[in-house]
Design a protein around this motif. Sequence first.
Motif, short mmCIF file in Angstrom:
data_model
loop_
_atom_site.label_atom_id
_atom_site.label_comp_id
_atom_site.label_asym_id
_atom_site.label_seq_id
_atom_site.Cartn_x
_atom_site.Cartn_y
_atom_site.Cartn_z
N ARG A 9 42.07 19.47 39.84
CA ARG A 9 40.69 18.97 39.88
C ARG A 9 39.91 19.51 41.07
N ALA A 30 33.27 21.62 32.52
CA ALA A 30 33.06 21.70 33.96
C ALA A 30 31.67 22.25 34.27
N LEU A 39 36.14 28.03 35.10
CA LEU A 39 35.43 26.80 34.76
C LEU A 39 35.41 26.62 33.24
N ILE A 95 35.39 17.66 38.17
CA ILE A 95 35.76 18.63 37.14
C ILE A 95 37.26 18.91 37.18
N ALA A 97 33.66 26.71 41.64
CA ALA A 97 32.62 25.68 41.55
C ALA A 97 31.43 26.02 42.46
#
Length: 589
Positions: A563, A473, A469, A460, A518
């Motif tokens: 990333r 993502a 996000l 992502i 994440a």
Amino acid sequence: MNTEDYLNFERYKNKPASSVAGFSAFQDEQTNLYYFAMQDENANVLLISEGYPSEIALNNGINSVVNNRDLDERYKLSTTNDGKYYLSLTAANYQEIAITDFFDTEAEAMALLPSERKKAAAALQTLTTDTNGEDNYLSCSAYRGHPKSSFEGFTTFTHSNGQHYFAMVDNEDNVILRSEGYGSMPARDNGVQAVINNKDIPERYKTRHFTNGTRIISLLAANRKEIARSCPIDDEQGLFGLFPLLAPPALALTGSKEDDYLACHEYTGFEPDENGIAQFEKNGQYYFVWYNNEGKVLLRSEGFDKEVNLQDELAMVLKHRNDESKYEYIDKAGHRIKILKDESGREVGRSCAEKYVVPIAAASVAPAATTIPVAAPIVVPKAAEAEGKFKWWWIILPLLLLALFVWWRGCEKKSEEANVPVIKPIDSVKISSTDTMTAPRVDTAMKEAVPVATEKIKSIFFDFDKSDLTSQATADLDRVVAVLNTNPEYKVKLNAYTDAKGSDVYNAALSRRRAAAAKNYLESKGIKSSRIQTSTFGEKDPIAKNTLADGSDTEEGRRFNRRVEISVLKDGVKTGIVEEIEVPAELKK
């Protein structure tokens, strides 16, 4: 006060939240200093700080604002060299610790005093409250018939009460969502942007039901604060017409078990207890719902005629909800519902339907066709047969057949070995081979760790200086969730990076926030933290160029470096379901 110690007011907007509620904090890339902003309940910036040399000093400044912000006597009206008015907040020792924006009139600046803001909020609530408890929203008719704004799909206007409003409308100018009043047009535009950022996330909506049978849909920000709401809606047809993403997929036929449950959106918006459980009554039936920390529905109940029956069912849910072995799944039309069952196999709750990427089991490899050798006929001498001598061929024949059988089995085994498919995962795996006389083999551990999926998982990426996000993502992380739910022995590793803009200290913190974003999303989907590994690297290990050979900046390259790289592991070994990041040759580091 030296205004040069402060950044332009616009640069304090839309920054990451700090650990203190109501504040954002960031490190500026140009000055390398740390700054904070105090916000109101609608995320409008009220106070801004000067630059601090360290995060410790920044946090001390925030604490000082918290201790003094509610005291009128701590504010001082000041003017800039060009005649603008502003308030400065001071500590007990009269040292300035924050300032407001600059205004054309003294009255605009004084309106930001704590006492004035409280009076304005109370007056506005009294003015606009209606029978549906609409606090500082206008009646729905007031949002209709206004010209389109610069934001696509939105209208904006200023009401006669002096407040600024917006509405999100469809192609026929029907009001989908409307705003409360804002004190300034920039604040209202921030509200529009907040709606744009959240309107496509189903978990951001909650439903309020009223005794007259109508309902109102509220759109929430990530901090669960309301940022817009619908007009009253009479029925589900009208609800799903305005909000199609809230419509449940058709997973069940009429008369099926799903008919005993309400639609998923009707379980939202209730206040949970310490176990994340909320209970409510609707249409003479009793229901409960289990939320995660973000208010997402994890499990919902069917309706019960008696509250005591609901309590019995709820006890079973609390007993078994964390036991993965008690769940079964319904997969249909690309969606999945989790079913929780008790010891007897009876259903006690189910999730809402979620999009699901169905892994395809590795196709079985049929063994290559093998020609079974047939023994040549044995010619028996007629003379011997006629003479009635000892028939020795009765012994030779079984021995020959046994030898042929052993030879055939050996050939079949070699054929099976030669037809094992060599699967090379996307994550680089070096497979050893033998000489040309022996069929190549796949390492056993590696072979077991290679599932085949309908769509590869992707790492992502993030916008500049952001840890939020994106919709892409979350879609990619949803595929991770699907694979982990299907393969409980799998784990996921998240390696977070930034581009080269900013200091090492700031980028290290930014990569930590990206990894946390994440990880938190995966946990919100039910993945246990023990199955998630995170590592952060700041601007280290770029995979693309941050600058070109002539020293000029390259956004195309930097975006590859912002990333979180995802690896799905089995027994510590990478599987082959994560797609490599493809960096164009001219941008590769």
